[in-house]
Design a protein around this motif. Structure first.
Motif, PDB file in Angstrom:
ATOM      1  N   ALA A  90       0.697  -1.444  -0.415  1.00  0.00           N
ATOM      2  CA  ALA A  90      -0.210  -0.025  -0.219  1.00  0.00           C
ATOM      3  C   ALA A  90       0.618   1.513  -0.441  1.00  0.00           C
ATOM      4  CB  ALA A  90      -0.852   0.079   1.145  1.00  0.00           C
ATOM      5  N   THR A  91       0.385   2.669  -0.569  1.00  0.00           N
ATOM      6  CA  THR A  91       1.492   3.670  -0.456  1.00  0.00           C
ATOM      7  C   THR A  91       0.480   4.202  -0.523  1.00  0.00           C
ATOM      8  OG1 THR A  91       0.948   3.371  -2.916  1.00  0.00           O
ATOM      9  CG2 THR A  91       2.888   2.738  -2.774  1.00  0.00           C
ATOM     10  N   THR A  92       0.747   5.900  -0.494  1.00  0.00           N
ATOM     11  CA  THR A  92       0.055   6.834  -0.010  1.00  0.00           C
ATOM     12  C   THR A  92      -0.042   7.993  -1.594  1.00  0.00           C
ATOM     13  OG1 THR A  92       0.388   6.687   2.516  1.00  0.00           O
ATOM     14  CG2 THR A  92      -0.466   9.292   1.653  1.00  0.00           C
ATOM     15  N   PRO A  93      -1.367   8.751  -2.149  1.00  0.00           N
ATOM     16  CA  PRO A  93      -1.142   8.820  -3.144  1.00  0.00           C
ATOM     17  C   PRO A  93       0.008  10.418  -2.541  1.00  0.00           C
ATOM     18  CG  PRO A  93      -3.153   8.384  -3.118  1.00  0.00           C
ATOM     19  CD  PRO A  93      -2.432   8.022  -1.502  1.00  0.00           C
ATOM     20  N   VAL A  94       0.518  10.678  -3.875  1.00  0.00           N
ATOM     21  CA  VAL A  94       1.899  11.978  -3.494  1.00  0.00           C
ATOM     22  C   VAL A  94       0.568  13.084  -4.405  1.00  0.00           C
ATOM     23  CG1 VAL A  94       3.675  14.069  -4.126  1.00  0.00           C
ATOM     24  CG2 VAL A  94       3.821  11.157  -3.071  1.00  0.00           C
TER      25      VAL A  94
END
Length: 234
Positions: free
Chosen positions: A28-32
């Motif tokens: 899981a990644t956090t949108p920039v």
């Protein structure tokens, strides 16, 4: 013992093979957040020097050029109109090199008074052929007043005075027989000072209207219309 070890090794190999085939869960990644591009507002259009809001602009003629009292003239009228510009310059141009205007003009009138009187009489006849009697002469007087006012535009006094000073010196050395050819060449140059100014003001009004519609859509000060047309209707 060797058989057990082999069996254990086989079991280990099987487990590893199964593990290698298992699907990999995505991390899981956090949108920039990408900041919006900065809006660069260009400078507000600048009006031509000497202009003012709501000034009267001559309309365009059918040929698409600016209306002017120096268009569609007879040769005599061309000479007289250039001489009229000389009169305005002699009265209104002052300071520096312009101090010579009065002396140059008086010398010109004294030297060529008879020739210019003949030109004026010819123009009177043209007007009276259009409008009989004194009414024709009054029409000419009205046109001459408008012509003097046209040449008296303060917004272009500097280039006008410079141009007419050159004309004044040219006329000092020209014989009257060359006045017609000279005037036909020079009057459009003088007139371009005025029509060019009016054209630049109309272009400014349109550019300002476009600028406002894009960068100040809720602003209005009466100089231009929302559609970008000139406040004078051009």
């Amino acid at each position: 013992m060797k058989n057990v070890i082999l069996k254990s090794s086989g079991l280990m190999i099987s487990v590893l093979a199964i593990a290698a085939c298992a699907p990999v869960k995505p991390v899981a990644t956090t949108p920039v957040a990408i900041p919006p591009a900065a809006v660069v507002i260009p400078p507000r259009p600048i009006a031509p020097a000497g202009s003012y809001a709501g000034m009267t602009i001559p309309p365009l003629d059918a040929d698409g050029t600016r209306s002017s009292p120096n268009k569609n003239l007879t040769p005599d009228e061309i000479i007289w109109n250039l001489r009229s510009a000389y009169t305005v310059a002699a009265v209104g141009c002052r300071g520096g090199a312009n101090e010579n205007f009065t002396a140059l003009y008086n010398e010109f009138i004294k030297k060529h008074s008879k020739y210019m009187a003949g030109i004026s009489k010819n123009i009177d006849k043209v007007y009276q052929s259009r409008i009989p009697g004194n009414a024709g002469l009054r029409a000419r007087d009205t046109d001459m007043t408008n012509l003097y006012n046209y040449f008296s535009l303060p917004s272009v006094s500097d280039p006008f005075c410079d141009k007419m000073l050159a004309v004044a010196y040219d006329w000092q050395s020209l014989p009257a027989t060359q006045f017609e050819a000279y005037s036909i060449a020079k009057l459009p140059e003088v007139d371009a000072i005025f029509t060019g100014f009016y054209d630049s003001y109309v272009a400014y009004e349109r550019a300002l209207a476009e600028w406002r519609m894009k960068y100040e859509p809720n602003s209005a000060d009466g100089v231009t219309t929302a559609a970008g047309a000139s406040s004078t209707g051009l």
